[in-house]
Write a protein that holds these residues in place. Structure first.
Motif, mmCIF file in Angstrom:
data_model
loop_
_atom_site.group_PDB
_atom_site.id
_atom_site.type_symbol
_atom_site.label_atom_id
_atom_site.label_comp_id
_atom_site.label_asym_id
_atom_site.label_seq_id
_atom_site.Cartn_x
_atom_site.Cartn_y
_atom_site.Cartn_z
ATOM 1 N N ALA A 521 -18.815 3.169 33.937
ATOM 2 C CA ALA A 521 -18.040 3.285 35.138
ATOM 3 C C ALA A 521 -17.244 5.045 34.967
ATOM 4 O O ALA A 521 -16.680 4.737 34.428
ATOM 5 C CB ALA A 521 -18.055 2.797 36.191
ATOM 6 N N PHE A 522 -16.667 5.447 35.758
ATOM 7 C CA PHE A 522 -15.698 5.955 36.007
ATOM 8 C C PHE A 522 -14.897 6.391 37.668
ATOM 9 O O PHE A 522 -15.804 6.200 38.691
ATOM 10 C CB PHE A 522 -15.737 7.299 35.768
ATOM 11 C CG PHE A 522 -17.036 8.663 36.600
ATOM 12 C CD1 PHE A 522 -17.959 8.931 35.813
ATOM 13 C CD2 PHE A 522 -16.825 9.516 37.141
ATOM 14 C CE1 PHE A 522 -19.313 9.062 36.635
ATOM 15 C CE2 PHE A 522 -17.449 10.227 38.081
ATOM 16 C CZ PHE A 522 -18.664 10.403 37.603
ATOM 17 N N SER A 523 -14.240 6.156 37.757
ATOM 18 C CA SER A 523 -13.191 7.053 38.626
ATOM 19 C C SER A 523 -12.614 8.308 38.681
ATOM 20 O O SER A 523 -12.052 8.578 38.380
ATOM 21 C CB SER A 523 -11.826 5.736 39.292
ATOM 22 O OG SER A 523 -11.305 6.324 40.368
ATOM 23 N N VAL A 524 -13.167 8.854 39.846
ATOM 24 C CA VAL A 524 -12.678 10.823 39.959
ATOM 25 C C VAL A 524 -11.416 10.391 40.298
ATOM 26 O O VAL A 524 -10.161 11.516 39.997
ATOM 27 C CB VAL A 524 -13.363 10.887 41.405
ATOM 28 C CG1 VAL A 524 -12.553 12.574 41.611
ATOM 29 C CG2 VAL A 524 -14.593 10.978 41.032
ATOM 30 N N GLU A 525 -10.748 9.593 41.412
ATOM 31 C CA GLU A 525 -9.401 9.765 41.882
ATOM 32 C C GLU A 525 -8.362 9.838 40.665
ATOM 33 O O GLU A 525 -7.446 10.444 40.759
ATOM 34 C CB GLU A 525 -9.290 8.684 42.912
ATOM 35 C CG GLU A 525 -8.318 8.747 43.714
ATOM 36 C CD GLU A 525 -7.663 7.605 45.120
ATOM 37 O OE1 GLU A 525 -6.938 7.069 45.163
ATOM 38 O OE2 GLU A 525 -9.373 6.755 44.729
ATOM 39 N N ASN A 526 -8.479 8.695 39.206
ATOM 40 C CA ASN A 526 -7.802 8.214 38.369
ATOM 41 C C ASN A 526 -8.017 9.075 37.912
ATOM 42 O O ASN A 526 -7.592 9.015 36.182
ATOM 43 C CB ASN A 526 -7.218 6.692 38.149
ATOM 44 C CG ASN A 526 -7.152 6.184 39.666
ATOM 45 O OD1 ASN A 526 -6.692 6.709 40.716
ATOM 46 N ND2 ASN A 526 -7.942 4.570 40.306
ATOM 47 N N SER A 527 -9.310 9.878 37.110
ATOM 48 C CA SER A 527 -9.746 10.703 36.075
ATOM 49 C C SER A 527 -9.568 9.587 34.894
ATOM 50 O O SER A 527 -9.582 9.047 34.066
ATOM 51 C CB SER A 527 -8.902 11.348 35.467
ATOM 52 O OG SER A 527 -8.436 12.628 36.422
ATOM 53 N N GLU A 528 -10.091 7.944 35.515
ATOM 54 C CA GLU A 528 -10.528 6.846 34.683
ATOM 55 C C GLU A 528 -11.338 6.963 34.046
ATOM 56 O O GLU A 528 -12.523 6.835 35.148
ATOM 57 C CB GLU A 528 -9.626 6.037 35.087
ATOM 58 C CG GLU A 528 -9.366 3.992 34.865
ATOM 59 C CD GLU A 528 -9.979 3.496 35.756
ATOM 60 O OE1 GLU A 528 -8.839 3.362 36.959
ATOM 61 O OE2 GLU A 528 -9.735 1.815 35.659
#
Ligand code: UDP
Length: 568
Positions: A521-528
């Motif tokens: 998965a990825f989180s856009v907010e944290n570029s993670e």
């Protein structure tokens, strides 16, 4: 050895044995549907042509019917107790027999020990030799019994086991350490199986395999006679036990219904009418399955009061030309807010009494409304009286559909071979050529070259794979569904690679591998961006408000969601 289709169920009936009301119920059902199974077998035989089908040695151990687990169901067969499980086991046994496998059936610990070659009375003496079966179908009760009586060797043999699990088990609950650490521990889950070894009654989460059952099919004469004999003003209530009639506010909507229709019930009673059932309801008492079918053939409406959840009866009603009217649940029921689901190893949101009927069948056969809204309820009744519907049975609930699906699982699902390792998260490689956008056809990419040579080859075949990213907070079940596809957990290992992020044009600051059922998965907010470290936690069902998930989707056959186009 090649398995040959069987059209006679005589030997099966003998194997099932006697002495319990539940077994008699199952045998009556087997006899009644025998001709239907035989003609389905002929059709499947023709459509598979000369495809090689290996005959498997199969043990079926029905744990919930054993005295050792308390056998609470058998005494209730004639008293309105749950029958769905018995319907399903009868159909599983028939399907395995008809497909031509070598079958042993056990409904007691003694029989189980006998078949496994464990000396009786030796407590947890482990099975030492090789397992004398290719496959063992059982349930959670049976699994527990095997752990107690096969001891350590269960671990060695568990890839051969299939667990019939009505409501399903999600990966976060199945993983023992993870469940214990993160609050997913229940009384049932944590067996560390591959979640596709759990087989459900309806296609709940694609993390599990869909086993199902069958409903009766109609021939042309029956269809015609149903058309002629339907009574537009006749309703049958879903609920064979008085407690199912306790729903709050029932008086109000039953009064509305009664203004338009005659109401029939099939509620079990001992000597007199159960007090929960109003006097204007014509109660037939609990009916034998065959007589219930006859009643449903005349009725126009089959109406649920919210319980039982997700049983076979609505499918039978729809197959006999009824419209099924059921309550919408707002908010949805789940293990977090409802006693019935509490402790079940799933967080699935149950949106109505019968979500399969709501989502896979829908109008005009199924109408789901808020029963507290009298206007909405009344207009649904008026609609139903006006609407002409044809009897309808989804292909996956026909004998042929079930045989096809069970055949495909038996010949193709393989949980014993070591899975080919997937490239590690840190391996550096880049997407070849220009990055493809939203729908990435991964099967053609060179990032997946390693996967096309693995043995045994992937099933479903890799050609069916479509990668996409879910919306924030959305599960892969929903993400694939909104693209007209279905999440395929067998494909997670192929998309759990760095290239999947670049393929979707996701900017990652870094890529970590973690033990977390939301990943990949990825989180856009944290570029993670995160990959999955433990393949046991690949989960279609998982969702988290902060993450977009990477979802491996595939196509499916019309009316047979368990199988992709090239799966047979
Ligand atoms: N059934 C029956 N007689 C009745 C009512 C129901 O034989 O009067 C059967 C029905 O044909 C169905 C089975 O009971 O196949 C299970 O029905 P249900 O959907 O109520 O599920 P359950 O909660 O019992 O598992």
């Amino acid at each position: 050895r090649q398995a040959a289709f069987r059209s006679d169920i005589g030997a099966l009936l003998e194997q099932v044995g006697t002495g319990k009301e539940s077994l008699s119920f199952m045998k009556r059902r087997m006899r009644r549907l025998a001709a239907q199974w035989a003609s389905a077998a002929r059709r499947l035989h023709d459509s598979l042509r000369s495809q090689w089908r290996e005959q498997k040695r199969i043990l079926v151990h029905v744990g919930f019917l054993t005295e050792e687990s308390g056998d609470v169901f058998s005494p209730k067969v004639l008293k309105g107790g749950p029958l769905g499980e018995m319907v399903q086991w009868a159909d599983i046994l028939t399907a395995l027999h008809v497909l031509g496998h070598n079958l042993k059936i056990s409904v007691s610990l003694k029989e189980l020990q006998g078949f496994l070659g464990v000396p009786p009375g030796r407590g947890s003496c482990p099975l030492t030799g090789p397992l004398p079966f290719d496959l063992i179908y059982t349930d959670y009760h049976g699994l527990q019994q095997m752990r107690q009586h096969m001891g350590l060797s269960l671990r060695k043999h568990k890839c051969h086991i299939r667990v019939i699990d009505t409501f399903g088990t999600e990966p976060a609950y199945n993983h023992e350490d993870y469940a214990t650490l993160h609050g997913y521990r229940t009384n049932w889950g944590y067996w560390n199986l591959n979640c596709r070894q759990y087989m459900t009654m309806f296609p709940h989460t694609p993390d599990n395999s869909f086993m199902g059952f069958v409903a009766e099919e109609l021939n042309d004469t029956e269809r015609l006679s149903i058309q002629r004999n339907k009574v537009d003003s006749m309703a049958v209530v879903y609920g064979k036990e008085a407690s199912m009639w306790k729903l709050q506010g029932k008086e109000r909507f039953l009064a509305i219904l009664h203004r338009y229709m005659d109401i029939h019930g099939t509620v079990y009673y001992e000597t007199q009418r159960p007090p929960e059932v109003p006097a204007f309801v014509k109660n037939h008492g609990l009916l034998p399955q065959q007589e219930l079918q006859q009643l449903l053939r005349k009725a126009k409406l089959f109406i649920g009061f919210g319980f039982p959840y997700e049983g076979p009866a609505p499918l039978e009603a729809i197959a006999n030309g009824c419209i099924f009217l059921q309550p919408k649940f707002k908010p949805s029921h789940s293990s977090l807010n409802h006693e019935f689901f509490r402790g079940k190893p799933t967080s699935r949101q149950v949106s109505s009494q019968h979500p399969y009927a709501e989502q896979y069948i829908g109008r005009p056969h199924v109408i789901t409304v808020d029963f507290n809204n009298s206007q909405e309820f009344e207009s649904a009744i008026r609609d139903i009286m006006r609407t002409k519907v044809e009897p309808y049975l989804p292909y996956e609930y026909t004998c042929e559909g079930m045989l096809e699906r069970v055949h495909a699982y038996i010949q193709n699902q393989e949980f014993c071979a070591p899975e080919a390792p997937f490239p590690s998260a840190n391996a550096s490689s880049s997407w070849p050529g220009s990055p493809p956008s939203p729908f990435v056809l991964l099967p053609n990419s060179s990032a997946l070259a390693w996967a096309s040579n693995i043995t045994p080859p992937s099933w479903p075949p890799l050609s069916a794979l479509r990668l996409l990213a879910s919306l924030e907070g959305q599960s892969c079940i929903d993400a694939c569904q909104s693209a007209g596809l279905i999440c395929e957990p067998a494909f997670y290992r192929f998309i759990n690679i760095k290239e999947a992020f670049s393929g979707l044009e996701v900017q990652c600051e870094g890529v970590e591998a973690e033990i977390n059922h939301i990943f990949p998965a990825f989180s856009v907010e944290n570029s993670e961006c995160g990959l999955q470290k433990d393949p046991l936690l690949f989960s279609c069902a998982g969702a988290n408000t902060k993450y977009h998930r990477l979802c491996p989707c595939r196509d499916y056959r019309k009316g047979q969601v368990a199988l992709c186009r090239d799966c047979l």
